[in-house]
Design a protein around this motif. Structure first.
Motif, PDB file in Angstrom:
ATOM      1  N   GLU A 151       2.409   3.698  -2.880  1.00  0.00           N
ATOM      2  CA  GLU A 151       2.110   5.126  -2.803  1.00  0.00           C
ATOM      3  C   GLU A 151       3.378   5.969  -2.872  1.00  0.00           C
ATOM      4  O   GLU A 151       3.367   7.078  -3.439  1.00  0.00           O
ATOM      5  CB  GLU A 151       1.348   5.427  -1.509  1.00  0.00           C
ATOM      6  CG  GLU A 151       0.891   6.880  -1.390  1.00  0.00           C
ATOM      7  CD  GLU A 151       0.160   7.151  -0.090  1.00  0.00           C
ATOM      8  OE1 GLU A 151      -0.505   8.191  -0.003  1.00  0.00           O
ATOM      9  OE2 GLU A 151       0.272   6.329   0.847  1.00  0.00           O
ATOM     10  N   TRP A 166       0.919   3.329  -8.649  1.00  0.00           N
ATOM     11  CA  TRP A 166      -0.463   2.920  -8.905  1.00  0.00           C
ATOM     12  C   TRP A 166      -0.541   2.060 -10.158  1.00  0.00           C
ATOM     13  O   TRP A 166      -1.203   1.017 -10.178  1.00  0.00           O
ATOM     14  CB  TRP A 166      -1.335   4.163  -9.057  1.00  0.00           C
ATOM     15  CG  TRP A 166      -2.816   3.916  -8.938  1.00  0.00           C
ATOM     16  CD1 TRP A 166      -3.576   4.045  -7.815  1.00  0.00           C
ATOM     17  CD2 TRP A 166      -3.708   3.508  -9.990  1.00  0.00           C
ATOM     18  NE1 TRP A 166      -4.893   3.740  -8.105  1.00  0.00           N
ATOM     19  CE2 TRP A 166      -5.006   3.403  -9.429  1.00  0.00           C
ATOM     20  CE3 TRP A 166      -3.538   3.214 -11.345  1.00  0.00           C
ATOM     21  CZ2 TRP A 166      -6.114   3.036 -10.163  1.00  0.00           C
ATOM     22  CZ3 TRP A 166      -4.649   2.824 -12.090  1.00  0.00           C
ATOM     23  CH2 TRP A 166      -5.912   2.748 -11.503  1.00  0.00           C
ATOM     24  N   THR A 202       0.858  -1.190   0.000  1.00  0.00           N
ATOM     25  CA  THR A 202       0.000   0.000   0.000  1.00  0.00           C
ATOM     26  C   THR A 202       0.889   1.233   0.000  1.00  0.00           C
ATOM     27  O   THR A 202       1.062   1.894  -1.014  1.00  0.00           O
ATOM     28  CB  THR A 202      -0.952   0.028   1.218  1.00  0.00           C
ATOM     29  OG1 THR A 202      -0.187  -0.144   2.420  1.00  0.00           O
ATOM     30  CG2 THR A 202      -1.999  -1.056   1.127  1.00  0.00           C
ATOM     31  N   VAL A 246      -8.312   3.260   3.987  1.00  0.00           N
ATOM     32  CA  VAL A 246      -8.339   4.067   2.759  1.00  0.00           C
ATOM     33  C   VAL A 246      -7.087   3.810   1.931  1.00  0.00           C
ATOM     34  O   VAL A 246      -7.146   3.727   0.700  1.00  0.00           O
ATOM     35  CB  VAL A 246      -8.479   5.572   3.093  1.00  0.00           C
ATOM     36  CG1 VAL A 246      -8.348   6.411   1.826  1.00  0.00           C
ATOM     37  CG2 VAL A 246      -9.824   5.844   3.767  1.00  0.00           C
ATOM     38  N   ASP A 247      -5.929   3.678   2.604  1.00  0.00           N
ATOM     39  CA  ASP A 247      -4.696   3.321   1.890  1.00  0.00           C
ATOM     40  C   ASP A 247      -4.883   2.022   1.129  1.00  0.00           C
ATOM     41  O   ASP A 247      -4.469   1.890  -0.035  1.00  0.00           O
ATOM     42  CB  ASP A 247      -3.531   3.150   2.877  1.00  0.00           C
ATOM     43  CG  ASP A 247      -3.089   4.455   3.516  1.00  0.00           C
ATOM     44  OD1 ASP A 247      -3.234   5.503   2.866  1.00  0.00           O
ATOM     45  OD2 ASP A 247      -2.602   4.410   4.662  1.00  0.00           O
ATOM     46  N   LEU A 260      -7.366   2.649  -1.967  1.00  0.00           N
ATOM     47  CA  LEU A 260      -6.845   3.482  -3.050  1.00  0.00           C
ATOM     48  C   LEU A 260      -5.555   2.957  -3.654  1.00  0.00           C
ATOM     49  O   LEU A 260      -5.319   3.084  -4.864  1.00  0.00           O
ATOM     50  CB  LEU A 260      -6.618   4.919  -2.555  1.00  0.00           C
ATOM     51  CG  LEU A 260      -7.862   5.700  -2.149  1.00  0.00           C
ATOM     52  CD1 LEU A 260      -7.479   7.106  -1.702  1.00  0.00           C
ATOM     53  CD2 LEU A 260      -8.858   5.769  -3.305  1.00  0.00           C
ATOM     54  N   TRP A 261      -4.696   2.347  -2.809  1.00  0.00           N
ATOM     55  CA  TRP A 261      -3.373   1.940  -3.271  1.00  0.00           C
ATOM     56  C   TRP A 261      -3.200   0.431  -3.376  1.00  0.00           C
ATOM     57  O   TRP A 261      -2.088  -0.049  -3.526  1.00  0.00           O
ATOM     58  CB  TRP A 261      -2.298   2.548  -2.379  1.00  0.00           C
ATOM     59  CG  TRP A 261      -2.215   4.015  -2.584  1.00  0.00           C
ATOM     60  CD1 TRP A 261      -2.787   4.993  -1.824  1.00  0.00           C
ATOM     61  CD2 TRP A 261      -1.553   4.689  -3.653  1.00  0.00           C
ATOM     62  NE1 TRP A 261      -2.526   6.234  -2.357  1.00  0.00           N
ATOM     63  CE2 TRP A 261      -1.763   6.087  -3.476  1.00  0.00           C
ATOM     64  CE3 TRP A 261      -0.805   4.262  -4.754  1.00  0.00           C
ATOM     65  CZ2 TRP A 261      -1.249   7.035  -4.360  1.00  0.00           C
ATOM     66  CZ3 TRP A 261      -0.295   5.216  -5.627  1.00  0.00           C
ATOM     67  CH2 TRP A 261      -0.516   6.586  -5.424  1.00  0.00           C
ATOM     68  N   LEU A 303      -8.425  -1.023  -5.397  1.00  0.00           N
ATOM     69  CA  LEU A 303      -8.957  -0.408  -6.611  1.00  0.00           C
ATOM     70  C   LEU A 303      -8.100  -0.711  -7.842  1.00  0.00           C
ATOM     71  O   LEU A 303      -8.618  -1.253  -8.833  1.00  0.00           O
ATOM     72  CB  LEU A 303      -9.124   1.102  -6.418  1.00  0.00           C
ATOM     73  CG  LEU A 303      -9.617   1.876  -7.645  1.00  0.00           C
ATOM     74  CD1 LEU A 303     -10.987   1.362  -8.084  1.00  0.00           C
ATOM     75  CD2 LEU A 303      -9.675   3.374  -7.345  1.00  0.00           C
TER      76      LEU A 303
END
Length: 277
Positions: free
Chosen positions: A160, A167, A156, A236-237, A240-241, A244
């Motif tokens: 990032e 990503w 993650t 959330v990390d 998003l990382w 997704l």
């Protein structure tokens, strides 16, 4: 004698039709059964991931963990349960073939239900494994919890730290993962025998796991488990990382590199050329 010999090999043209039929049946499945099958698939795959990590740690051989990991995929496939990675490949084929009742809305409904089922199943096992390792959260999780925590951070915050290229790195790892996983699912349909299906799935699944490619459903276990055990990153990390870009990569890898290729060349085969004599 040869005229009466039978084979369990399914020809690619017949396989392509089976893939479209399977996609249609998954779209038309009831909400109840879709959720149950997805829940069980997520839970079994999570157990297989926990098993493979444990084997890798205790033997000191990541390869040994990768060799044994496919047992989870094989079991859930043979039992008729559904992974997000599989429906990413199969369900859109029924849409492309304009099967009755199969619409974009129904495809998205199926993907959403399977995602929910897989996630709940994987998180269920994450809580169970974490409870067992910590005697009800009264002690530390030991080497396994520490290892998964490091994996969670590296996959993650590690991505990032490389910004947009990080990503896209995980996105491409997601593509490579489901290219292999979907190949295993399709190859399993090439045989009508259980042992044939097992061997067909084993190699591509072992490959993706050993190479460290990203599987959206495996990650539904790894990252919640790491967070429960105190991993130094946020939910959330993880979304998003990891989840997704992994899920999007899995969609591209399974649908484009396996499903569409089989559909175009074996289901919608172009007319053969006429040779000019």
């Amino acid at each position: 004698m040869s005229e009466h010999m039978t084979t369990d090999y399914v020809k690619p043209k017949d396989l392509a039709k089976m893939m479209v039929d399977a996609g249609e049946s998954k779209v038309l499945l009831s909400t109840r059964d879709t959720l149950i099958r997805a829940y069980m698939a997520g839970a079994i795959l999570a157990l297989a991931a926990a098993f493979a990590i444990t084997v890798g740690i205790q033997t000191g051989s990541p390869l040994m963990g990768a060799v044994l990991f496919p047992v989870g995929f094989i079991l859930l496939y043979l039992l008729g349960f559904d992974l997000l990675t599989g429906v990413f490949m199969l369900v859109p084929l029924a849409l492309l073939d304009k099967r009755p009742g199969v619409t974009v809305k129904q495809v998205l409904r199926n993907w959403g239900l399977v995602f929910i089922g897989n996630f709940v199943g994987a998180v269920t096992v994450a809580f169970m494994i974490s409870f067992v390792l910590t005697f009800g959260y009264t002690t530390g999780g030991g080497v396994i919890a520490e290892k998964v925590g490091h994996i969670g951070m590296a996959r993650t915050l590690g991505y990032e730290s490389h910004g947009i290229m990080g990503w896209f790195t995980i996105f491409i790892r997601g593509i490579l993962c489901n290219w292999m996983v979907a190949t295993g699912v399709a190859a399993a349909m090439l045989s009508t025998s259980a042992i044939g299906k097992i061997w067909a799935m084993w190699m591509p699944i072992m490959l993706f796991f050993y190479m460290g490619f990203e599987h959206s459903v495996v990650n539904m276990f790894l990252f919640p488990f790491a967070l429960i055990m105190g991993g130094d990153f946020t939910f959330v990390d993880y979304l998003l990382w990891n989840e997704l870009p992994t899920a999007l990569g899995n969609l591209v890898g399974g649908l484009f590199f396996v499903g569409l290729m089989m559909f175009v060349t074996h289901y919608k085969t172009a007319p053969y050329r006429e040779l000019q004599l």
